[in-house]
Write an enzyme that holds these catalytic residues in place. Structure first.
Site, PDB file in Angstrom:
ATOM      1  CE1 TYR A   1      -8.955 -12.920  -7.010  1.00 45.62           C
ATOM      2  CE2 TYR A   1      -9.201 -15.190  -7.741  1.00 45.62           C
ATOM      3  CZ  TYR A   1      -9.736 -13.944  -7.498  1.00 45.62           C
ATOM      4  OH  TYR A   1     -11.080 -13.710  -7.733  1.00 45.62           O
TER       5      TYR A   1
ATOM      6  CE  LYS B   1     -11.647 -13.656  -4.481  1.00 43.05           C
ATOM      7  NZ  LYS B   1     -12.733 -12.703  -4.149  1.00 43.05           N
TER       8      LYS B   1
END
Length: 325
Positions: A149, A153
């Site tokens: 994650y 990002k």
């Protein structure tokens, strides 16, 4: 007033943002395929809302959805810590390919403003706390799926700034820090603590097992304050800039568990449990850049936890909710 699109509009923050944009008089196109979000979060909204059911990785569908829009808020992602460990390939695929599709679609559709949701996970274990936006972003171990994650990002920020810097009038990234509130789903720390306290009460004992020792700290930001900050940034912030959205009210998870129990009127005993590999011991944003724009969180942690616990007590427990992820 503007015509804006929100990807991930069926998600927690996306739904609140969509509602506030409508309340301020904007026309909103809500984009989601509801793999992670829920369509019902927008069922009772009022105002000029158009729904588009499509995958955020579908560039051609996004171009059609974005035509005639002034701004795009890109929030679509596969979040939730449990998913980082169990579905890292999907987290990366939606995060990276979705960012490319959104940026290319904005350019092709003639969108002027792009606002991209990043994450505090890009820092992993920040070297400075409270953390300014200027410190290094670090992925310490590519073998640990947790960083799927944060890695997605970090890449999304690079994609937004470098695909769109010369093509759009405004490109901004916000890094949210532990946003919480009613209807945020169940795979997050505050809803999980609420459920653990309720289970302990149902069993008649007081034992709550934490993840690790509970000495880790976080600074939680109530969702209404977060949405206010996102819109303040869009309206008053600079292009090609990163802003922290959050609160500086830092709290240890052990203390948070006691606050949750207090909101539920329960007396609990905290027990240490196994810690997740790759967890971060301390996280709190420096929000000086946002304060310079006039942003100041209004809901303190005790009040926010009370509102959140009240909502969860009045709604379905996780085993009754069809959450695909």
């Amino acid at each position: 007033m503007s015509k804006v699109a929100v990807t991930g509009a069926g998600g927690f923050i996306g739904a609140y943002l969509t509602r506030q944009l409508l309340a301020e008089g904007h026309e909103v196109t809500a984009i989601d395929n509801y793999l992670r979000g829920r369509a019902s979060r927008l069922d009772d909204v009022e105002g000029p809302l158009r729904r588009v059911d499509c995958d955020v990785r579908d560039r051609d569908a996004l171009v059609e959805a974005f035509r005639g829009h002034d701004a795009v808020f890109h929030l679509a992602a596969i979040n939730g810590t449990e998913n980082f460990y169990t579905r890292p390939a999907l987290v990366l695929d939606v995060g990276v390919r979705g960012a490319i599709a959104v940026c290319e679609a904005c350019i092709d559709a003639g969108v002027q403003d792009l606002v991209v949701a990043s994450s505090a996970e890009v820092y992993q274990t920040p070297a400075i706390v409270p953390t300014p936006e200027t410190i290094d972003m670090i992925i310490p171990n590519s073998l640990n799926p947790r960083y799927s994650y944060g890695g997605s990002k970090l890449i999304s920020e690079l994609i937004a700034f470098n695909y769109c810097r010369d093509k759009l009038a405004k490109v901004q990234v916000f890094r949210p820090h532990n946003i919480y509130g009613p209807d945020m789903g169940w795979k997050h720390v505050i809803p999980q603590l609420i459920d653990k306290v309720r289970d302990a009460c149902d069993r008649g004992d007081r034992g709550i097992t934490l993840q690790g020792s509970g000495t880790e700290t976080r600074a939680f930001c109530y969702v209404d304050d977060a949405v206010s900050g996102i819109l303040r940034m869009w309206q008053a912030g600079d292009t090609m800039n990163v802003y922290h959205i959050g609160s500086m009210e830092e709290v240890a998870i052990r203390d948070l568990a006691q606050r949750v129990a207090g909101a539920l009127g329960a007396d609990i005993t905290l027990l240490d449990g196994p810690a997740a590999e790759g967890g971060t011991p301390r996280r709190c944003p420096d929000i000086a850049k946002m304060r310079a724009l006039g942003y100041l969180p209004q809901v303190d942690l005790d009040e926010g936890v009370r509102r959140t616990a009240e909502w969860y007590c009045a709604n379905l427990r996780p085993e009754d909710v069809n959450e695909l992820l």
